[in-house]
Design an enzyme around this catalytic site. Structure first.
Site, PDB file in Angstrom:
ATOM      1  CB  ALA A   3      52.103 -34.421 -89.598  1.00 29.66           C
ATOM      2  CB  CYS A   4      52.662 -34.666 -84.627  1.00 30.87           C
ATOM      3  SG  CYS A   4      53.582 -36.186 -85.073  1.00 30.87           S
ATOM      4  CB  THR A   5      49.522 -30.426 -83.247  1.00 27.95           C
ATOM      5  OG1 THR A   5      49.004 -30.766 -84.444  1.00 27.95           O
ATOM      6  CG2 THR A   5      49.492 -29.045 -82.994  1.00 27.95           C
ATOM      7  CD  GLU A  30      54.597 -30.909 -85.340  1.00 30.70           C
ATOM      8  OE1 GLU A  30      53.609 -30.778 -86.158  1.00 30.70           O
ATOM      9  OE2 GLU A  30      54.564 -31.177 -84.249  1.00 30.70           O
TER      10      GLU A  30
END
Length: 479
Positions: free
Chosen positions: A10-12, A103
């Site tokens: 996943a992401c930020t 996100e």
């Protein structure tokens, strides 16, 4: 219909309002995290006028929809292969709108039991492709994508970032058909990390909140709200479990700690606010630092001096699985054709360089359109990854050299942006077509310069690394 199991790829994201930034910029930014070796390309998709409506069919899950006949020009960073989907991820369109998707987020079992995710609904891989070429403002982008979710369903829970010269929005899709979006206040910022983040919804405030049709009745009829006097989207639709406290909230904590060091909070807190006002004006370099951070200055830094258990307790913002990182900066004080800059860092953010590409470019360097699953020397993605791998091999020795090069390049690229802005505003004889050619040429020169510095440091580190071989032997000169 299908429920997607929780995964930790996943992401930020970071969003900054125009009165919160040092130069009046609106910024939406995100690390795209998935695999340690999975190249991204950077492309410009041209404006196209089709004779008939086009049918989009996802190569990932079969999601399909009709597209408008006019497709605006836009930039994007798609995967090197579309076997698993396009994943165009981020870019600007010709109308000055910026979008970043997505996100990854997770809804709780209670709400998904009533409105499950749709296996053939829209997912991350399709969102930029079916949305960005067709919207003319950030607010329109939220409504446009929201309508798709309500009509076609969503296959995942996700957060999506939109911005234009007036405002920034953060949209969250929770279940198969329900979503909300909040306008980021001009004087505030948000850091988001794989949780549904939006909190209190004011349904009477149409300027700052948008939402799916019937969401209030959906929650009320199905008795989903744990509170009696408020509508907290995160508490109603989101998750609050140990995996969040290890994987997600520490990243939000660190971003807020950096911009608000005076506020005492815990890294595992489930009560971190979605919206904050920083204790200073935020620069683009601040956003770069957050996206490239790994808990520096704390006992949780994996390359720091903390205890082993603490150094690997929390998932950092910058990590080896980052494919690319972007800051979509819009400067409302400048003419539309030069207001947007797509700052793009290929590979691991902490070990890369943010290169400025003006939003109105009509092409990208050839090396940014190359790269497959196996290393190749002609790919921009792999050039940056190679440098990071060399630094990883001897971090204490090579880390300072990388930081020195990054600082030198940041200074030079900032200087170049100021120079380009000045030239574009002073030369009144440039035609629109010549302006685009000039902007493209200068943006690509920025990329060539950054890659040259990367290649120079790579050559230096390869040379120095020859001395670190375990097969080396110090010979006694008297033998």
């Amino acid at each position: 219909m299908a429920f997607k199991e929780k995964s930790f790829s996943a992401c930020t994201s970071v969003l900054v309002g125009k009165k919160a930034s040092i130069d009046g910029s609106i910024m939406i930014a995100r690390n795209e995290d998935a695999k340690t070796a999975w190249p991204k390309h950077f492309k410009v998709y041209p404006h196209v006028e089709h004779n008939n409506k086009q049918l989009f069919i996802s190569p990932d899950n079969g999601f399909s929809m009709e597209l408008p006949q006019t497709s605006g020009r836009y930039t994007a960073t798609p995967e090197w292969t579309n076997e698993y989907g396009i994943f165009a991820e981020d870019g600007f369109n010709e109308y000055g709108v910026a979008m970043s998707a997505t996100e990854s987020a997770y809804a709780n079992e209670r709400v998904l039991g009533v409105d499950p995710l749709i296996s053939t609904g829209i997912g991350e891989e399709a969102m930029i492709t079916v949305t960005l070429p067709y919207i003319h403002s950030a607010r329109e982008g939220v409504k446009y994508l929201g309508q798709i979710v309500e009509e076609k369903g969503a296959s995942e829970s996700n957060g999506i970032l939109f911005a234009d010269q007036s405002e920034a929005w953060y949209m969250e899709i929770a279940t198969g058909h329900h979503w909300v979006a909040q306008r980021i206040p001009d004087d505030s910022y948000a850091v988001v990390a794989n949780q549904l983040a939006i909190q209190e919804i004011d349904f009477t405030d149409k300027n700052n909140f948008l939402h799916s049709t019937g969401i209030v009745d959906f929650v009320s009829i199905n008795k989903l709200n744990p509170a009696t006097d408020s509508f907290n989207f995160r508490k109603i639709f989101g998750t609050q479990d140990l995996s969040d406290e290890i994987y997600s909230t520490p990243r939000v904590w660190y971003g807020q700690k950096y911009l608000n060091p005076e506020i005492i909070q815990g890294p595992m807190s489930e009560e971190l606010p979605f919206i904050r006002k920083a204790n200073r004006l935020i620069s683009r370099e601040d956003v770069e630092f957050i996206l490239g951070s790994h808990f520096q200055g704390t006992e949780y830094d994996p390359i720091g001096q903390g205890l082993t258990d603490l150094k690997h307790k929390f998932r950092p913002i910058s990590l080896a699985k980052t494919q690319e990182s972007h800051i979509l900066q819009i400067r409302p004080s400048l003419p539309t054709e030069i207001a947007g800059i797509q700052w793009l860092a290929m590979g691991v953010t902490a070990q890369s360089l943010f290169v400025p590409f003006y939003a109105t470019i009509n092409d990208t360097p050839e090396s940014y359109k190359k790269g497959e699953a196996t290393y190749s020397a002609d790919s921009a993605y792999w050039k940056y990854k190679l440098l990071g791998i060399l630094v990883d091999s001897n971090y204490l020795e090579f880390g300072p050299k990388l930081k020195a090069m990054q600082k030198e390049v940041r200074i030079e690229l900032n200087r170049r942006v100021h120079e380009i802005d000045k030239l574009l505003q002073e030369d009144i004889n440039l035609t629109p077509e010549n302006k685009v050619e000039f902007i493209t040429k200068k943006s690509n020169e920025n990329a060539f310069y950054a890659i040259k510095k990367v290649e120079e440091l790579t050559a230096q580190l390869i040379t120095e690394a020859t001395a670190f071989s375990p097969l080396d032997f110090k010979t006694d000169a008297n033998l």
